[in-house]
Design an enzyme around this catalytic site. Structure first.
Site, PDB file in Angstrom:
ATOM      1  N   CYS A 137       0.827  -1.202   0.000  1.00  0.00           N
ATOM      2  CA  CYS A 137       0.000   0.000   0.000  1.00  0.00           C
ATOM      3  C   CYS A 137       0.868   1.261   0.000  1.00  0.00           C
ATOM      4  O   CYS A 137       1.426   1.610  -1.023  1.00  0.00           O
ATOM      5  CB  CYS A 137      -1.000  -0.028   1.150  1.00  0.00           C
ATOM      6  SG  CYS A 137      -2.408   1.086   0.906  1.00  0.00           S
TER       7      CYS A 137
ATOM      8  N   HIS B  16      -3.525  -5.403   0.581  1.00  0.00           N
ATOM      9  CA  HIS B  16      -2.999  -5.761   1.903  1.00  0.00           C
ATOM     10  C   HIS B  16      -2.988  -7.281   2.105  1.00  0.00           C
ATOM     11  O   HIS B  16      -3.880  -7.842   2.752  1.00  0.00           O
ATOM     12  CB  HIS B  16      -3.837  -5.100   2.999  1.00  0.00           C
ATOM     13  CG  HIS B  16      -3.575  -3.644   3.154  1.00  0.00           C
ATOM     14  ND1 HIS B  16      -2.691  -3.138   4.074  1.00  0.00           N
ATOM     15  CD2 HIS B  16      -4.070  -2.580   2.480  1.00  0.00           C
ATOM     16  CE1 HIS B  16      -2.651  -1.822   3.975  1.00  0.00           C
ATOM     17  NE2 HIS B  16      -3.481  -1.456   3.007  1.00  0.00           N
TER      18      HIS B  16
ATOM     19  N   GLU C  96      -1.005  -8.884   4.076  1.00  0.00           N
ATOM     20  CA  GLU C  96      -0.618  -9.234   5.453  1.00  0.00           C
ATOM     21  C   GLU C  96      -1.827  -9.618   6.313  1.00  0.00           C
ATOM     22  O   GLU C  96      -1.693 -10.386   7.285  1.00  0.00           O
ATOM     23  CB  GLU C  96       0.160  -8.078   6.103  1.00  0.00           C
ATOM     24  CG  GLU C  96      -0.655  -6.942   6.672  1.00  0.00           C
ATOM     25  CD  GLU C  96      -1.228  -5.987   5.643  1.00  0.00           C
ATOM     26  OE1 GLU C  96      -1.948  -5.041   6.038  1.00  0.00           O
ATOM     27  OE2 GLU C  96      -0.946  -6.157   4.436  1.00  0.00           O
TER      28      GLU C  96
END
Length: 268
Positions: free
Chosen positions: A120, A229, A231
């Protein structure tokens, strides 16, 4: 050699870029837990938080101490002055300390062989570091999707649900991680790439043409930055796990180079 004398493989060390924030009326440095957990579990690496403090961080020390860099996402925006644009509105969350810590270091770290994973804001930092520019409000541009996360009153896991497809460019680094030419990703950003930085390669695009992933074209080591994202999805998304696992493998390889038990990668 007897098993008792076999030295276990050392976990690679990954520096996780932090944000400079205020905590209990003090300056502090923070990173969301999702990055720490993904580095530890999916990349198999030791996560170390790197303060966004330009006086405390330098490229030589990083090259000596760590095996990879994770450029995290953040509520803050890269200052528009960093890419030659008019300043962002005063109400915009910014992090000048992070800009000053990260942007000057990235090209040198990449040139020296450091594996990099950007997420990001991390993608936007890499783009700006290589001379690219950012669109400060993608959703306001004709023909663009609204890439923002939506209602903040929803439970946090819902923020990270899949929102749109991406087209993975054949033959690139991301294509080597996923066999699928198209896959779904989440979307939690309002800024995006306007002009691609020099020497960067587009790895994936959104249906509206926005760059969703990039790499440093001439770098022989792992360099990948994504606008979504992963993660927060390593528990239920195979692509997210593969991104971090591949990054972890690259960091482990650099660790072997630092230990003198593997040759350094050479440029293309």
């Amino acid at each position: 050699m007897p098993a008792a004398h076999i030295r276990p493989a050392r976990r690679p060390v990954v520096a996780i870029i932090t944000d400079r924030v205020e905590l209990y009326h003090h300056v502090a440095y923070s990173a969301f837990e999702g990055y720490v957990r993904a580095v530890a579990s999916a990349a198999g690496a030791l996560p170390l938080l790197l303060p966004a403090c330009p006086e405390a961080v330098d490229s030589a020390a990083l090259m000596d101490a760590v095996d990879g860099i994770l450029l995290t996402g953040s509520p803050s925006n890269v200052a528009a002055e960093r890419y030659g644009a008019a300043p962002l509105p005063a109400s915009t969350v910014q992090d000048p300390a992070r800009d000053a810590s990260v942007l000057p270091l990235l090209p040198g770290l990449v040139a020296a062989g450091m594996p990099i994973l950007g997420i990001c804001r991390g993608l936007q930092e890499l783009n700006v570091a290589y001379g690219g520019t950012l669109d400060r409000a993608v959703h306001a541009q004709p023909g663009r999707l609204d890439h923002r996360e939506g209602d903040h009153e929803r439970p946090i896991p819902q923020w990270y649900e899949d929102r749109h497809a991406i087209h993975v460019v054949p033959g690139g680094r991301l294509a080597g991680i996923t066999p699928d030419g198209s896959c779904l990703v989440n979307s939690l950003h309002h800024q995006g790439i306007e002009r691609l930085g020099d020497g960067l390669r587009v790895e994936a695009t959104a249906p509206d043409g926005l760059v969703e992933a990039l790499s440093v074209e001439a770098a022989p080591q792992f360099t990948l930055a994504v606008q979504w994202h992963p993660e927060m999805r390593v528990g239920d998304c195979a692509l997210s796990r593969r991104i971090f696992a591949t990054f972890g493998e690259a960091c482990a390889q650099r660790g072997r180079v630092r230990a003198g038990i593997a040759p350094a990668m050479t440029g293309k």
